[in-house]
Design an enzyme around this catalytic site. Structure first.
Site, PDB file in Angstrom:
ATOM      1  N   ARG A   1      33.670 -22.338 -62.228  1.00 41.94           N
ATOM      2  CA  ARG A   1      32.480 -23.031 -62.132  1.00 41.94           C
ATOM      3  C   ARG A   1      31.231 -22.177 -61.805  1.00 41.94           C
ATOM      4  O   ARG A   1      30.179 -22.508 -62.401  1.00 41.94           O
ATOM      5  CB  ARG A   1      32.503 -24.132 -61.151  1.00 41.94           C
TER       6      ARG A   1
ATOM      7  N   GLU B   1      28.390 -20.901 -64.518  1.00 49.24           N
ATOM      8  CA  GLU B   1      27.358 -21.983 -65.300  1.00 49.24           C
ATOM      9  C   GLU B   1      26.107 -21.906 -64.482  1.00 49.24           C
ATOM     10  O   GLU B   1      25.304 -22.357 -65.022  1.00 49.24           O
ATOM     11  CB  GLU B   1      27.992 -23.446 -65.303  1.00 49.24           C
TER      12      GLU B   1
ATOM     13  N   CYS C   1      38.016 -16.798 -69.302  1.00 44.76           N
ATOM     14  CA  CYS C   1      37.567 -18.205 -69.042  1.00 44.76           C
ATOM     15  C   CYS C   1      36.211 -18.630 -69.317  1.00 44.76           C
ATOM     16  O   CYS C   1      35.566 -18.152 -70.304  1.00 44.76           O
ATOM     17  CB  CYS C   1      38.182 -18.662 -67.701  1.00 44.76           C
ATOM     18  N   HIS C   2      35.498 -19.186 -68.288  1.00 47.79           N
ATOM     19  CA  HIS C   2      34.167 -19.547 -68.350  1.00 47.79           C
ATOM     20  C   HIS C   2      33.257 -18.214 -68.315  1.00 47.79           C
ATOM     21  O   HIS C   2      31.958 -18.656 -68.263  1.00 47.79           O
ATOM     22  CB  HIS C   2      33.766 -20.580 -67.542  1.00 47.79           C
TER      23      HIS C   2
END
Length: 187
Positions: A89, A92, A118-119
């Site tokens: 998370r 972001e 990943c992110h």
């Protein structure tokens, strides 16, 4: 030869994506400094555990506390040989810090190795460093990659891709291949 690696983390970074590379790169003989904006060495970030349990997307559970070993405000990107950006998370909101984006731009501009999983691609796209690059990430990040002129390359969840100095992968499930490729680029 030992390299000095900077790792960008924040609260709710994916547990495996911070813990495994942090430890594996040290086992390989490298120094890894983990930093988070507005935090100092000795402070912690909370992690999140993302798992693939048959739902349409990953599930998320509270993970461990991860202790930072360097102070964000004291770090100079010029002093490091490579950058690692775990997912979860954290990307972001980390991408909203201009100082984080400046760090990424330094590594990209200097053609130093960057490993993102990943992110973590959300930080790469916000920094504007994926145009005309082949990039993999968690599939939900594909629209962000293509929107800024990158080429999203679909891979199995155990795969990774190297494009010059940039090594990317879809999730912690790709650690073996992602770390192999990152270590190869690192030299």
């Amino acid at each position: 030869m030992s390299k000095k690696i900077l790792m960008l983390v924040g609260d709710f970074v994916e547990d495996y994506e911070v813990m495994v590379p942090f430890q594996a790169l040290q086992i390989a003989g490298h120094q890894v400094d983990a930093i988070c904006p507005d935090k100092k060495a000795g402070q912690t970030v909370r992690t999140a555990i993302h798992d693939f349990e048959g739902d349409q997307t990953y599930t998320e559970k509270r993970g461990h506390n991860f202790t930072l070993n360097a102070t964000f405000a004291e770090v100079r990107a010029e002093d490091y040989d490579a950058l690692v950006i775990p997912g979860g998370r954290a990307p972001e909101y980390l991408r909203l810090h201009e100082s984080v984006l400046e760090i990424v731009r330094h590594f990209a501009g200097a053609r130093k190795p960057i490993g993102s999983i990943c992110h973590g691609a959300q930080i790469l796209t916000a920094a504007g460093v994926v145009r005309n690059r082949k990039v993999n990430a968690y599939p939900a990040c594909a629209p962000e990659i293509t929107a800024v002129g990158g080429e999203y390359v679909s891979l199995p969840f155990e795969g990774a891709i190297t494009d010059g100095n940039l090594v990317t992968g879809p999730a912690w499930t790709a650690h073996v291949e992602w770390l192999k490729q990152f270590l190869a680029v690192l030299g």
